[in-house]
Design an enzyme around this catalytic site. Structure first.
Site, PDB file in Angstrom:
ATOM      1  N   ASP A 216       0.194   4.972   1.985  1.00  9.99           N
ATOM      2  CA  ASP A 216      -0.632   5.260   3.158  1.00  9.99           C
ATOM      3  C   ASP A 216      -1.876   6.079   2.826  1.00  9.99           C
ATOM      4  OD1 ASP A 216       1.102   3.938   4.961  1.00  9.99           O
ATOM      5  OD2 ASP A 216       2.409   5.694   5.011  1.00  9.99           O
TER       6      ASP A 216
ATOM      7  N   ARG B  83       5.242   6.348  14.336  1.00  6.63           N
ATOM      8  CA  ARG B  83       5.173   6.986  13.015  1.00  6.63           C
ATOM      9  C   ARG B  83       4.517   8.365  13.099  1.00  6.63           C
ATOM     10  NH1 ARG B  83       1.701   3.948   8.528  1.00  6.63           N
ATOM     11  NH2 ARG B  83       0.014   5.143   9.432  1.00  6.63           N
TER      12      ARG B  83
ATOM     13  N   HIS C 240       4.665   0.210   0.169  1.00  8.76           N
ATOM     14  CA  HIS C 240       5.426  -0.582   1.132  1.00  8.76           C
ATOM     15  C   HIS C 240       4.556  -1.670   1.735  1.00  8.76           C
ATOM     16  CE1 HIS C 240       3.660   2.784   3.377  1.00  8.76           C
ATOM     17  NE2 HIS C 240       3.607   1.993   4.414  1.00  8.76           N
TER      18      HIS C 240
ATOM     19  N   HIS D  51       0.832  -1.213   0.000  1.00  5.96           N
ATOM     20  CA  HIS D  51       0.000   0.000   0.000  1.00  5.96           C
ATOM     21  C   HIS D  51       0.857   1.250   0.000  1.00  5.96           C
ATOM     22  CE1 HIS D  51       1.151  -0.501   4.197  1.00  5.96           C
ATOM     23  NE2 HIS D  51       0.852   0.770   4.397  1.00  5.96           N
TER      24      HIS D  51
END
Ligand code: SIN
Length: 286
Positions: free
Chosen positions: A107, A277, A262, A105
């Site tokens: 994000d 994150r 990723h 995907h």
């Protein structure tokens, strides 16, 4: 390819694979960065799509300060935060059978303005396993035939979060420590974006469909879309477009969400893995 050092900052950039990814050294991301350092990091990001740093130590405030040097902070719309909405803590506990980021995907691609990037630091990782793979979507586009490129020109695809949040994701969310919203108040977010987007800074074209969010071509049914969409999504992570990052505590990955995909590798069995994150706001794909 050899290391490239920036004479003004002392920052060194060393590619890790032929397709994308570079390790950046000579910078303390926890410190207040100067403009020249920020410019060197941004240049490395634009050139390599994802950049990696080792042996970094910084807390949540320094993490957010770092992200703000590259844009506004993007608040994640469906992960349930543990207090600070600007931070996503990605936790994998022993016994979890699902993980965050388990499909290829980019994000939150269902947003009208998806994030431009994310900065992820490893806080606790197993001795081995739990790597993250990245794939260069410029290369994925450029390697298509002229006929396919012509066919995709002008085509849009609908991106939705209904596979990763809401009722359909309840089992997935219940099977891991990091929870997504699956409550009755959750509402689907969906937006159509070009199947091939133009990067706003480099001007290069990148393939822009992925397994977590893209559900159909705009103006077509899901059944009609499936064969070509599945082919394009799988094509986008052929091995020659990828690199693999092995984490250590204090390792950082900073990816450009506009030209890369990723996936987190789910191979660590009963170990714990904790990552933090912060995402950076982006603009509407065109
Ligand atoms: C993500 O998809 O952002 C998580 C990646 C990872 O945990 O390796």
């Amino acid at each position: 390819m050899s290391d490239v050092a920036n004479s003004q900052t002392g920052i060194t950039v060393a590619p890790v694979a032929g397709a994308l990814g570079a390790e950046v050294s000579g910078v303390d991301l926890g410190a207040e960065l100067g403009d020249a350092e920020v410019a060197a990091i941004r240049e490395a990001l634009l050139q390599h799509c994802v950049i990696f740093f080792r042996d970094q130590v910084f807390d949540t405030e320094a993490h957010k300060r770092l992200a703000r040097r590259f844009g506004d902070i993007f608040v994640h719309p469906f992960f349930i935060s543990d207090g600070d909405p600007e931070i996503v803590t990605i936790v994998r506990e022993p016994g979890d059978t699902r993980i965050v980021g388990e499909d290829w995907h980019s994000d939150t691609q269902m947003m009208a303005e998806p994030p431009m990037g994310a900065i992820l630091i490893a806080l606790e990782v197993p001795e081995y396993g739990g790597d993250t793979l990245f794939a260069n979507q410029y290369l994925a586009y450029e390697a298509l035939s002229d006929g396919m490129k012509r066919m995709l020109d002008g085509l849009k695809a609908v991106n939705s979060d209904r596979l990763v949040a809401g009722p359909a994701a309840a089992e997935r969310s219940a099977s891991r420590a990091t929870k997504a919203r699956t409550d009755d108040g959750w509402r689907e977010t969906a937006n159509a974006h070009p199947v091939v987007r133009t990067h706003p800074e480099t001007g290069r074209k990148a393939l822009y469909v992925n397994h977590s969010y893209t559900i159909r071509f705009d103006g077509m049914s899901e059944d009609e879309s499936r064969p070509l969409l599945d082919w394009l999504m799988d094509w986008g992570h052929r091995p020659e477009f990828t690199c693999r990052f092995r984490w250590r505590a204090g390792s950082v990955a900073f990816w450009d969400n506009r030209c890369s995909k990723h996936i987190a590798v789910d191979d660590i069995r009963d170990a714990r893995r904790i990552m933090r994150r912060v995402q950076i706001a982006g603009d509407r794909p065109y």
